[in-house]
Design a protein around this motif. Structure first.
Motif, short mmCIF file in Angstrom:
data_model
loop_
_atom_site.label_atom_id
_atom_site.label_comp_id
_atom_site.label_asym_id
_atom_site.label_seq_id
_atom_site.Cartn_x
_atom_site.Cartn_y
_atom_site.Cartn_z
N ALA A 277 0.82 -1.21 0.00
CA ALA A 277 0.00 0.00 0.00
C ALA A 277 0.86 1.26 0.00
N THR A 278 2.00 1.23 0.67
CA THR A 278 2.86 2.42 0.77
C THR A 278 3.83 2.54 -0.40
N HIS A 279 4.36 1.43 -0.88
CA HIS A 279 5.49 1.50 -1.81
C HIS A 279 5.22 0.92 -3.19
N PHE A 280 4.04 0.34 -3.44
CA PHE A 280 3.81 -0.22 -4.76
C PHE A 280 3.86 0.85 -5.84
N ILE A 281 3.21 1.98 -5.62
CA ILE A 281 3.19 3.04 -6.64
C ILE A 281 4.59 3.57 -6.91
N PRO A 282 5.39 3.96 -5.89
CA PRO A 282 6.76 4.38 -6.19
C PRO A 282 7.58 3.28 -6.88
N ASP A 286 9.35 3.54 -10.54
CA ASP A 286 10.76 3.27 -10.79
C ASP A 286 10.97 2.50 -12.08
N HIS A 287 9.96 1.74 -12.48
CA HIS A 287 10.04 0.95 -13.72
C HIS A 287 9.39 1.68 -14.90
N LEU A 342 7.60 -8.59 -12.63
CA LEU A 342 6.36 -8.23 -13.33
C LEU A 342 6.21 -6.74 -13.58
N LEU A 343 6.94 -5.91 -12.85
CA LEU A 343 6.80 -4.46 -13.00
C LEU A 343 7.49 -3.99 -14.27
N SER A 344 6.81 -3.11 -15.01
CA SER A 344 7.33 -2.58 -16.28
C SER A 344 6.58 -1.29 -16.58
N GLY A 403 11.28 0.44 6.54
CA GLY A 403 12.38 -0.39 6.05
C GLY A 403 12.45 -0.45 4.54
N ALA A 404 11.30 -0.55 3.87
CA ALA A 404 11.31 -0.59 2.41
C ALA A 404 11.82 0.73 1.83
N GLY A 405 11.50 1.84 2.51
CA GLY A 405 12.02 3.13 2.06
C GLY A 405 13.53 3.20 2.19
N VAL A 406 14.06 2.67 3.29
CA VAL A 406 15.51 2.64 3.48
C VAL A 406 16.17 1.78 2.40
N ILE A 407 15.59 0.60 2.14
CA ILE A 407 16.13 -0.28 1.09
C ILE A 407 16.14 0.43 -0.26
N ARG A 408 15.07 1.14 -0.56
CA ARG A 408 15.00 1.87 -1.84
C ARG A 408 16.05 2.97 -1.91
N ASP A 409 16.25 3.72 -0.81
CA ASP A 409 17.24 4.80 -0.83
C ASP A 409 18.66 4.27 -0.98
N ARG A 410 18.93 3.11 -0.41
CA ARG A 410 20.31 2.60 -0.40
C ARG A 410 20.66 1.73 -1.59
N THR A 411 19.66 1.03 -2.15
CA THR A 411 19.95 0.13 -3.27
C THR A 411 19.41 0.66 -4.60
N GLY A 412 18.51 1.65 -4.54
CA GLY A 412 17.91 2.17 -5.76
C GLY A 412 16.80 1.30 -6.30
N SER A 413 16.36 0.29 -5.52
CA SER A 413 15.34 -0.64 -5.98
C SER A 413 14.58 -1.20 -4.78
N TYR A 414 13.35 -1.62 -5.03
CA TYR A 414 12.55 -2.26 -4.00
C TYR A 414 12.63 -3.79 -4.03
N ASP A 415 13.42 -4.35 -4.96
CA ASP A 415 13.40 -5.79 -5.15
C ASP A 415 13.70 -6.56 -3.87
N LEU A 416 14.74 -6.16 -3.14
CA LEU A 416 15.11 -6.86 -1.92
C LEU A 416 13.97 -6.85 -0.91
N ALA A 417 13.25 -5.73 -0.82
CA ALA A 417 12.11 -5.64 0.11
C ALA A 417 11.04 -6.66 -0.24
N PHE A 418 10.77 -6.83 -1.53
CA PHE A 418 9.75 -7.80 -1.95
C PHE A 418 10.19 -9.24 -1.64
N TYR A 419 11.48 -9.54 -1.87
CA TYR A 419 11.96 -10.89 -1.60
C TYR A 419 11.93 -11.21 -0.11
#
Length: 452
Positions: A277-282, A286-287, A342-344, A403-419
């Motif tokens: 709900a918080t990070h799907f749109i951002p 990103d894709h 799946l994101l594109s 935490g997902a916001g921190v992962i995005r800021d540091r890695t440039g992607s949300y992939d790790l958060a999803f895994y």
């Protein structure tokens, strides 16, 4: 016994049932439970307007103020934390003072917190408005509100009604998410914030006019009540509301079932409100996906969430709730594991499969969890126990939002958060199936907490 603002007389033309009757006498009209339930549903729709805001407004706030994803995620995290931690005390307040004044206060707080954001200039003001004010307001009418209404007003159809009411949050997302995204894109984020404030205020008259605290206030028994299961009595708690909430927590915390439910529900919150709900749109942006498209996809999650949650309520009345939770968490983990691929920039058939699949599973966990809380901890304390379990849901959501916001800021992607979230779903499935099977209590004078 009547008390507070809920000591209302029966509406004109309603009849008091004869002593011992399970429902109003034939010809007396619709049971008032079927008025309270739709009012509760509409209230949840109106209060859910704010749930559409954070994901849509994250990038506009970043662009205007320069705040990082982690900073904005912190405000959402505070909101979710308070949303959960206030819930048990709100359930006790409803027990002591009535549903109507507590929910009215909550709607005003949500409107105030959302409306004041148009004047903010610093990040701490975002935390105060989004986090504290809206968090307190939303927490005062969260899932504990649903559990309180279901446990007091219904004996028959409890699972189904819990599913329908839970879907109210998804319906609010469905109604407001595309609107909020359109307003933010064409008229600025401030118009979207004011719209959510107005939606919360618009529901107040329905609560004041139609909500009642307990069937006894109208001389009724709960819908479908029998002598074997009459529902909780309209009692006046002894001591403070905070004391009652803490006392119930202290007793429940000694039962392993409580921690198994709380652990699984924390992961439920992390993988829904906190992450998607918080990070799907951002993440979709990103894709290369346009924000309005991403918001529409998230709204479609809301459409199928309605169907999934109602179906889950129907299944909860017929299937072991533990097995339902096992299935829901496993399926959710599979979806999260596939999401990064799946994101594109454009929607594809695979994207739609994920959206439909995840929507059906979004809060399907609520009806079986409500049922397990009532069955294991009794009708009198079940709502407050569920409120504490729901508090863990929001604690998990808070950690995921930040935490997902921190992962995005540091890695440039949300992939790790999803895994990571997919792995947590496996843990939740294990916790759910570890709950011991205990027959539902059926006698009227059951103890406050059933043994596990």
């Amino acid at each position: 016994m009547t008390r507070g603002l809920d000591s209302a007389r029966p509406p004109e033309g309603s009849a008091r049932p004869p002593e011992g009757s399970a429902r109003p006498p034939e010809g007396s009209g619709l049971h008032w439970a079927w008025v309270v339930a739709p009012v509760t549903f509409v209230t949840l729709v109106g209060s859910a307007a704010f749930r559409s805001v954070p994901g849509v407004l994250m990038d506009p706030l970043h662009m205007e103020f320069g705040w990082s994803h982690a900073t904005i995620g912190l405000a959402v995290s505070v909101n979710m934390m308070l949303f959960g931690l206030i819930s048990p005390f709100a359930a006790a307040l409803m027990d002591r003072f009535g549903i109507r004044p507590v929910v009215t206060f909550a709607l005003v707080m949500v409107a105030l917190g959302s409306g004041l954001t148009v004047f903010m200039t610093a990040a701490w003001q975002l935390v105060l408005c989004w986090g504290v004010l809206v968090g307190v307001g939303a927490g005062s009418m969260s899932m504990a509100f649903i559990a309180t209404v279901v446990n007091r007003w219904f004996v028959a159809r409890r699972g189904l009604v819990a599913g329908v009411l839970t879907a109210g949050n998804a319906t609010g997302q469905l109604v407001f998410l595309p609107l909020v995204a359109w307003l933010a894109t064409h008229h600025g984020w401030r118009s979207a914030a004011l719209t959510t404030a107005a939606a919360a205020l618009a529901v107040v008259p329905l609560i004041v006019l139609l909500m009642r605290n307990h069937p006894a206030d109208l001389g009724l028994r709960a819908y479908g009540a029998t002598d074997a299961d009459p529902g909780p009595p309209p009692h006046q708690p002894v001591g403070s509301s905070a004391g009652r909430a803490l006392q119930v927590l202290g007793t429940a915390a000694r039962q392993p079932t409580f921690w198994l439910l709380a652990g699984g529900f924390a992961i439920c919150g992390a993988t829904t409100n906190g992450l998607i709900a918080t990070h799907f749109i951002p993440a979709a942006m990103d894709h290369g996906m346009p924000p309005t498209t991403a918001a529409s996809l998230l709204a479609v999650v809301g459409i199928f969430d309605v169907a999934g949650t109602i179906a889950s309520g129907w299944f909860t009345d017929r299937i072991d709730p533990r097995m339902l939770l096992l299935a829901y968490y496993v399926l959710r983990g599979v979806g999260l594991l596939a999401l990064p691929s799946l994101l594109s920039p454009h929607t594809t058939p695979s994207t739609w499969v994920f959206i439909i699949f995840y929507g059906l599973d979004w809060v399907a966990t609520v009806p079986p969890t409500v049922m397990l809380c009532r069955d294991r901890f009794g009708a009198a304390d079940g709502s407050i126990v569920f409120a504490w379990v729901f508090a863990s849901h929001q604690v998990g959501a808070a950690f995921a939002a930040y935490g997902a916001g921190v992962i995005r800021d540091r890695t440039g992607s949300y992939d790790l958060a999803f895994y990571l979230a997919a792995g947590l779903c496996v843990v939740a499935a294990f916790l759910s199936v570890s709950i011991r099977r205990v027959p539902s209590p059926t006698i009227a004078d059951e103890p406050a907490l059933a043994p596990v």
